[in-house]
Design an enzyme around this catalytic site. Structure first.
Site, short mmCIF file in Angstrom:
data_model
loop_
_atom_site.label_atom_id
_atom_site.label_comp_id
_atom_site.label_asym_id
_atom_site.label_seq_id
_atom_site.Cartn_x
_atom_site.Cartn_y
_atom_site.Cartn_z
N THR A 41 107.07 34.20 1.81
CA THR A 41 107.83 35.42 1.51
C THR A 41 106.99 36.65 1.80
O THR A 41 107.47 37.61 2.43
CB THR A 41 108.24 35.42 0.02
OG1 THR A 41 109.08 34.28 -0.23
CG2 THR A 41 108.98 36.68 -0.36
N VAL A 179 109.08 46.80 -9.28
CA VAL A 179 108.30 47.07 -8.07
C VAL A 179 109.20 47.08 -6.82
O VAL A 179 109.12 48.01 -6.00
CB VAL A 179 107.21 46.00 -7.91
CG1 VAL A 179 106.26 46.38 -6.81
CG2 VAL A 179 106.46 45.82 -9.20
N ARG A 265 112.29 37.78 -9.93
CA ARG A 265 112.30 36.57 -9.10
C ARG A 265 112.09 35.36 -10.00
O ARG A 265 111.62 35.48 -11.12
CB ARG A 265 111.20 36.65 -8.04
CG ARG A 265 111.40 37.80 -7.06
CD ARG A 265 110.26 37.91 -6.06
NE ARG A 265 110.16 36.74 -5.20
CZ ARG A 265 110.84 36.57 -4.06
NH1 ARG A 265 111.67 37.52 -3.65
NH2 ARG A 265 110.68 35.49 -3.33
N HIS A 437 81.31 62.51 -1.77
CA HIS A 437 82.16 63.71 -1.84
C HIS A 437 82.50 64.16 -0.43
O HIS A 437 81.62 64.20 0.42
CB HIS A 437 81.42 64.83 -2.58
CG HIS A 437 82.18 66.10 -2.63
ND1 HIS A 437 83.27 66.27 -3.45
CD2 HIS A 437 82.04 67.26 -1.94
CE1 HIS A 437 83.76 67.49 -3.26
NE2 HIS A 437 83.03 68.11 -2.35
#
Ligand code: NAI
Length: 458
Positions: A41, A179, A265, A437
């Site tokens: 899947t 989701v 699911r 940074h």
């Protein structure tokens, strides 16, 4: 009858990773897969194609929302939907072929067809029976059905149909603010579809940190998604969704071009012959296993979405590696306290470990260090300064207990916290680590600093 040390049933992330690790450990390994392509899947109709569509539509969103701000002028691109779908398919093909290559490289046999287990130690594929010292079930999951809803994958779709609609719909109802509903809802909202999400609970993304839920809903609403919360869907007639508002039990209906059913699911174990074999099952259709992924049948193991735990590709992968090591006589192990969860919208949402709500419930004394991306120069430069990083640490020991991030690159940022948690690190350990940074990762460090004497840029 061909004989193997290991036969894995299912070539999704759990199964294929398990097979590769088993082969690396010197075991003669085969994988049964009935699809035309490997990857299950996740690679074929889940994680990977949805990420392709999220990427394409994110770029479109950038053009509409931010290009002019950066002095990038000119006509907006138009969407060629079929080409976008072709791009998505190319991404899928590249990945599924990659697994085929890895199988060849590791000398793993692909037994093409759908497998069943007629007896312990045997796997039947088409008319052929193969013997295996160890059988590992990694058959994954399928969308759960919702009473009163018939999916046709054209107008009423699961994620499978939503990834291949013939045209971009004008309106879409999404059932479930989990989701799948939010990732695919985002894709279509960015393509101009009017998306309404209907959710049973009073917040989106159940189980997530409550502050993240609120911020996420606010940002998605700004992006055009409409939310109806506290509403239980009763059924879908044609493309009309009937739902009941939980606060007063009133019945309402909403008609749209397409309805996406994204209400969870369930394990996919049909056709394996588990009942005849006497395999003990757990709750909600899961296969019952012990701490070593063993079922009650000798030599039969199960992992991934087919067993208990979060239905996540990476959880399945880790279990796949662990069970391969166990059957090879080693000590495979998964730390279930450190499994990240990511939602790949813009901004991304990521979490690991405990939420504040869980810690309160446990009565555990904790401190929360929070840092807004508004104080992160890099996030501001890319118009993604709306979210935050929150690190939760034990009040007495400063040990990191969880992290919750909504913002740019959250799905990658979460992993420095995962590594820290695996090493039992304190928030101060993160805070004392030099971060380059300007990067988004400085927001993680600042949240860790906020667990101590304070963040610098807040
Ligand atoms: P989910 O369990 O995340 O969300 C389902 C939502 O539907 C819940 O909020 C639930 O309250 C709601 N719901 C259920 N019945 C309802 C009803 N009758 N009316 C209204 N709302 C209702 O399930 P989802 O989104 O379908 O995902 C399935 C699985 O796939 C999950 O385990 C998820 O973690 C996994 N997945 C993970 C991804 C990722 O990690 N990025 C991407 C896609 C799926």
């Amino acid at each position: 009858m061909a004989e193997y040390d290991v036969i894995v049933i299912g070539a999704g992330p759990g199964g294929y990773v398990c097979a590769i690790r088993a082969a690396q450990l010197g075991l003669k390994t085969a994988v049964v897969e009935g699809r035309d392509t490997l990857g299950g899947t996740c690679l074929n109709i889940g994680c990977i194609p949805s990420k392709a569509l999220l990427n394409a539509t994110h770029q479109l969103h950038e053009v509409h929302e931010n290009f002019e701000k950066m002095g990038l002028m000119g006509a907006s691109p138009t969407v060629d939907w079929l080409r976008m779908l072709a791009y998505k398919q190319d991404v899928v093909n590249g990945n599924t072929k990659g697994i085929e290559f890895l199988f060849k490289k590791n000398k793993i046999t692909w037994l093409k067809g759908w497998g069943s287990i007629p007896a312990p130690g045997q796997v039947k594929v088409a008319d052929e029976v193969h013997a295996a010292k160890n059988i590992i079930i990694a058959t994954g999951s399928e969308p759960s059905s919702l009473p009163g809803v018939t999916v046709d994958e054209v107008n009423v779709v699961t994620s499978t149909g939503a990834l291949a609609l013939p045209a971009i719909p004008q309106t879409m109802t999404v059932i479930g603010a989990g989701v799948i509903g939010l990732e695919l809802g985002s894709v279509y909202a960015r393509l101009g579809t009017k998306v309404t999400v209907i959710e049973y609970l009073d917040a989106i993304t159940p189980g997530m940190d409550a502050e993240v839920q609120k911020t996420f809903q606010r940002i998605l609403t700004k992006q055009g998604l409409k939310f109806i919360l506290g509403a239980a869907v009763q059924g879908v007639d044609g493309t009309t969704t009937r739902y009941k508002l939980r606060k007063d039990d009133s019945e309402v209906s909403l008609t749209s071009d397409v309805v996406l059913v994204a209400t969870g699911r369930r394990p996919y174990t049909a056709g394996l012959g588990l009942e005849a074999l006497g395999v003990e099952m757990g709750p909600r259709g899961t296969i019952k296993t012990d701490a070593h992924y063993a079922t009650n049948i000798k030599g039969l193991y199960a992992i991934g979405d087919a067993v208990a735990g979060p239905m996540l590709a990476h959880k399945a992968e880790d279990e796949g590696m662990a069970v391969a090591e166990i059957v090879a006589g080693k000590h495979g192990h998964v730390n279930y306290n450190v499994i990240p969860g990511v939602i790949y919208t813009t901004p991304e949402v990521a979490s690991v470990g405990a939420t504040e709500e869980q810690l309160k419930e446990q009565g555990r004394a904790y401190k929360a260090g929070k840092f807004p991306f508004m104080g992160n120069a890099r996030a501001k430069a890319v118009f993604q300064a709306e979210g935050f990083v929150k690190i939760l640490a034990d009040a007495a020991t400063d040990r990191i207990l969880g992290a919750h991030i909504i913002g740019p690159g959250a799905g990658d940022l979460i992993h420095e916290v995962c590594v820290a948690m695996e090493f039992g690190a304190s928030a101060q350990d993160l805070a004392l680590t030099c971060h380059a940074h300007p990067t988004y990762s400085e927001a993680v460090r600042e949240a860790a600093l906020a667990c101590g004497d304070g963040a610098i840029h807040a």
